[in-house]
Design a protein around this motif. Structure first.
Motif, PDB file in Angstrom:
ATOM      1  N   VAL A  29       7.613 -16.441 -10.769  1.00  0.00           N
ATOM      2  CA  VAL A  29       7.918 -15.099 -10.285  1.00  0.00           C
ATOM      3  C   VAL A  29       9.433 -14.969 -10.178  1.00  0.00           C
ATOM      4  N   THR A  30       9.982 -13.994 -10.869  1.00  0.00           N
ATOM      5  CA  THR A  30      11.425 -13.808 -10.942  1.00  0.00           C
ATOM      6  C   THR A  30      11.922 -12.938  -9.799  1.00  0.00           C
ATOM      7  N   GLN A  31      13.080 -13.273  -9.265  1.00  0.00           N
ATOM      8  CA  GLN A  31      13.699 -12.453  -8.232  1.00  0.00           C
ATOM      9  C   GLN A  31      13.963 -11.047  -8.782  1.00  0.00           C
ATOM     10  N   GLY A  32      13.762 -10.062  -7.919  1.00  0.00           N
ATOM     11  CA  GLY A  32      14.035  -8.691  -8.326  1.00  0.00           C
ATOM     12  C   GLY A  32      12.994  -8.093  -9.241  1.00  0.00           C
ATOM     13  N   ARG A  33      11.816  -8.721  -9.323  1.00  0.00           N
ATOM     14  CA  ARG A  33      10.735  -8.200 -10.166  1.00  0.00           C
ATOM     15  C   ARG A  33       9.470  -8.019  -9.325  1.00  0.00           C
ATOM     16  N   ILE A  34       8.616  -7.119  -9.771  1.00  0.00           N
ATOM     17  CA  ILE A  34       7.289  -6.955  -9.176  1.00  0.00           C
ATOM     18  C   ILE A  34       6.293  -7.608 -10.112  1.00  0.00           C
ATOM     19  N   HIS A  35       5.633  -8.643  -9.633  1.00  0.00           N
ATOM     20  CA  HIS A  35       4.743  -9.464 -10.446  1.00  0.00           C
ATOM     21  C   HIS A  35       3.304  -9.189 -10.027  1.00  0.00           C
ATOM     22  N   GLY A  36       2.484  -8.725 -10.953  1.00  0.00           N
ATOM     23  CA  GLY A  36       1.097  -8.428 -10.660  1.00  0.00           C
ATOM     24  C   GLY A  36       0.217  -9.651 -10.780  1.00  0.00           C
ATOM     25  N   LEU A  37      -0.741  -9.751  -9.888  1.00  0.00           N
ATOM     26  CA  LEU A  37      -1.726 -10.841  -9.909  1.00  0.00           C
ATOM     27  C   LEU A  37      -3.099 -10.186  -9.933  1.00  0.00           C
ATOM     28  N   VAL A  38      -3.827 -10.386 -11.042  1.00  0.00           N
ATOM     29  CA  VAL A  38      -5.104  -9.706 -11.210  1.00  0.00           C
ATOM     30  C   VAL A  38      -6.171 -10.687 -11.670  1.00  0.00           C
ATOM     31  N   GLY A  39      -7.401 -10.281 -11.470  1.00  0.00           N
ATOM     32  CA  GLY A  39      -8.525 -11.099 -11.886  1.00  0.00           C
ATOM     33  C   GLY A  39      -9.785 -10.587 -11.228  1.00  0.00           C
ATOM     34  N   PRO A  40     -10.941 -10.924 -11.767  1.00  0.00           N
ATOM     35  CA  PRO A  40     -12.197 -10.499 -11.148  1.00  0.00           C
ATOM     36  C   PRO A  40     -12.404 -11.182  -9.803  1.00  0.00           C
ATOM     37  N   ASN A  41     -13.382 -10.704  -9.053  1.00  0.00           N
ATOM     38  CA  ASN A  41     -13.702 -11.335  -7.772  1.00  0.00           C
ATOM     39  C   ASN A  41     -14.039 -12.809  -7.986  1.00  0.00           C
ATOM     40  N   GLY A  42     -13.497 -13.652  -7.117  1.00  0.00           N
ATOM     41  CA  GLY A  42     -13.729 -15.083  -7.237  1.00  0.00           C
ATOM     42  C   GLY A  42     -12.824 -15.793  -8.219  1.00  0.00           C
ATOM     43  N   ALA A  43     -11.807 -15.087  -8.724  1.00  0.00           N
ATOM     44  CA  ALA A  43     -10.915 -15.699  -9.720  1.00  0.00           C
ATOM     45  C   ALA A  43      -9.908 -16.653  -9.099  1.00  0.00           C
ATOM     46  N   GLY A  44      -9.660 -16.546  -7.786  1.00  0.00           N
ATOM     47  CA  GLY A  44      -8.688 -17.412  -7.127  1.00  0.00           C
ATOM     48  C   GLY A  44      -7.444 -16.693  -6.644  1.00  0.00           C
ATOM     49  N   LYS A  45      -7.428 -15.362  -6.733  1.00  0.00           N
ATOM     50  CA  LYS A  45      -6.236 -14.603  -6.344  1.00  0.00           C
ATOM     51  C   LYS A  45      -5.895 -14.793  -4.870  1.00  0.00           C
ATOM     52  N   THR A  46      -6.879 -14.619  -3.998  1.00  0.00           N
ATOM     53  CA  THR A  46      -6.624 -14.734  -2.558  1.00  0.00           C
ATOM     54  C   THR A  46      -6.171 -16.136  -2.193  1.00  0.00           C
ATOM     55  N   THR A  47      -6.752 -17.139  -2.829  1.00  0.00           N
ATOM     56  CA  THR A  47      -6.340 -18.521  -2.564  1.00  0.00           C
ATOM     57  C   THR A  47      -4.883 -18.724  -2.937  1.00  0.00           C
ATOM     58  N   LEU A  48      -4.489 -18.204  -4.092  1.00  0.00           N
ATOM     59  CA  LEU A  48      -3.100 -18.356  -4.532  1.00  0.00           C
ATOM     60  C   LEU A  48      -2.143 -17.614  -3.614  1.00  0.00           C
ATOM     61  N   LEU A  49      -2.502 -16.412  -3.198  1.00  0.00           N
ATOM     62  CA  LEU A  49      -1.655 -15.670  -2.257  1.00  0.00           C
ATOM     63  C   LEU A  49      -1.512 -16.429  -0.943  1.00  0.00           C
ATOM     64  N   GLY A  50      -2.611 -17.047  -0.486  1.00  0.00           N
ATOM     65  CA  GLY A  50      -2.550 -17.837   0.743  1.00  0.00           C
ATOM     66  C   GLY A  50      -1.589 -19.005   0.630  1.00  0.00           C
ATOM     67  N   LEU A  51      -1.539 -19.638  -0.538  1.00  0.00           N
ATOM     68  CA  LEU A  51      -0.579 -20.730  -0.750  1.00  0.00           C
ATOM     69  C   LEU A  51       0.853 -20.224  -0.661  1.00  0.00           C
ATOM     70  N   LEU A  52       1.106 -19.050  -1.234  1.00  0.00           N
ATOM     71  CA  LEU A  52       2.466 -18.504  -1.219  1.00  0.00           C
ATOM     72  C   LEU A  52       2.907 -18.134   0.195  1.00  0.00           C
ATOM     73  N   LEU A  53       1.940 -17.750   1.039  1.00  0.00           N
ATOM     74  CA  LEU A  53       2.271 -17.359   2.409  1.00  0.00           C
ATOM     75  C   LEU A  53       2.211 -18.524   3.392  1.00  0.00           C
ATOM     76  N   GLY A  54       1.904 -19.723   2.904  1.00  0.00           N
ATOM     77  CA  GLY A  54       1.848 -20.879   3.782  1.00  0.00           C
ATOM     78  C   GLY A  54       0.607 -20.952   4.633  1.00  0.00           C
ATOM     79  N   LEU A  55      -0.454 -20.242   4.228  1.00  0.00           N
ATOM     80  CA  LEU A  55      -1.707 -20.245   4.972  1.00  0.00           C
ATOM     81  C   LEU A  55      -2.636 -21.367   4.527  1.00  0.00           C
ATOM     82  N   ALA A  56      -2.302 -22.008   3.428  1.00  0.00           N
ATOM     83  CA  ALA A  56      -3.073 -23.135   2.902  1.00  0.00           C
ATOM     84  C   ALA A  56      -2.127 -24.001   2.099  1.00  0.00           C
TER      85      ALA A  56
END
Length: 306
Positions: A29-56
């Motif tokens: 993810v590049t500074q100064g950019r808006i990076h989209g994260l997409v995928g069907p339900n159960g693809a792992g998006k929420t898990t990855l976001l949790g890693l970025l926020l330090g929740l896992a």
């Protein structure tokens, strides 16, 4: 190039018992950019976001956020803010009190009024959050994230519940943040949000990355698309379309035709219609190029998994 990256993930894996949520995921993810994260339900998006926020924490691979290596502790570096599965708010407190409480927890005494103004909630600042609509709660959650002046903003479905005016306002906030150098990771099921905001996108399916790169490259992954075509003379348009190489009439019922064609053939059809004296009043994809490419990629991944 790495010095410009807000996030660098290599080979990230994450399991929950026997379930593999993330399987060798790479993300940049590049500074100064808006990076989209997409995928069907159960693809792992929420898990990855949790890693970025330090929740896992990841089970394997390496992760750097704001050029800080992330270890095994449940924490994110300073400068990271956002929410997953909706913002956590105190329903009995007003919008202003919610932000003041969060600011106090972070040792900040200022910024509350500015954050309220940024997200357009100044007029309801003294209303209790428990009475807010979903869209207003999303905007208050964004205001809470903005209190820290983040260098990496991680948002999960931030447009949920927003009316058109609210969505336009939030989009403007995110664009300004990116223009000021903040990296934004935006998870959404709404392709129109991604097309309007994102310059880069990562598509996940069954815990794996099936595409990552510029948005226009993802749209180009798909070949022929269906387009709705409204003209001044449907019968003549049908004849011209049927005689144009690479164009197939998919539906000729009613005044609007549906034609299937790749972009070069569609361009040729437009030229031929004009030459035939047929006015084109509407031309629009039945499914957006981005959505068509997304569906093709994720369907292919599911088929391979089976």
């Amino acid at each position: 190039m790495d010095t410009l990256l807000a996030v660098r993930a290599r080979g990230i894996t994450k399991r929950f018992g026997d379930v593999v949520a993330l399987d060798g995921v790479d993300l940049a993810v590049t500074q100064g950019r808006i990076h989209g994260l997409v995928g069907p339900n159960g693809a792992g998006k929420t898990t990855l976001l949790g890693l970025l926020l330090g929740l896992a924490v990841a089970d394997g691979g390496s992760l750097e956020i704001l050029r800080t290596p992330i270890g095994r502790a449940l924490a994110a570096p300073d400068g990271v803010a956002g929410f997953v599965d909706g913002p956590g708010l105190y329903p009995s407190l007003t919008a202003r009190q919610n932000l003041a409480a969060l600011a106090a927890l972070r040792g900040r005494a200022a910024g509350v009024e500015e954050a309220l103004d940024q997200v357009g909630l100044t007029d309801v600042a003294d209303d209790r959050a428990g009475g807010f609509s979903l869209g207003m709660r999303q905007r208050l959650g964004l205001a809470a994230a903005l209190l820290t002046r983040p260098r990496l903003l991680v948002l999960d479905e931030p447009s949920n519940g927003l009316d058109p005016a609210g969505k336009r306002h939030v989009h403007g906030v995110l664009r300004q943040l990116a223009a000021d150098g903040t990296a934004v990771v935006l998870s959404s099921h709404r392709m129109d949000d991604l097309e309007a905001l994102c310059s880069e996108v990562t598509v996940l399916a069954t815990g794996r990355v099936v595409f990552s790169g510029p948005l226009d490259e993802l749209a180009a992954e798909n070949g022929a698309l269906d387009y709705r075509l409204l003209t001044s003379d449907p019968a003549a348009a049908r004849r011209v379309a049927a005689g144009t190489a690479g164009v197939r009439v998919a539906d000729d019922s009613g005044e609007r035709l549906v034609v299937r064609a790749p972009v070069p053939a569609l361009d040729a059809l437009m030229v031929r219609l004009v030459q035939a004296g047929v006015a084109v009043r509407e031309l629009a994809p039945v499914v957006s190029p981005l959505e068509a490419a997304f569906l093709a990629l994720t369907d292919q991944q599911h088929a391979e998994a089976r």
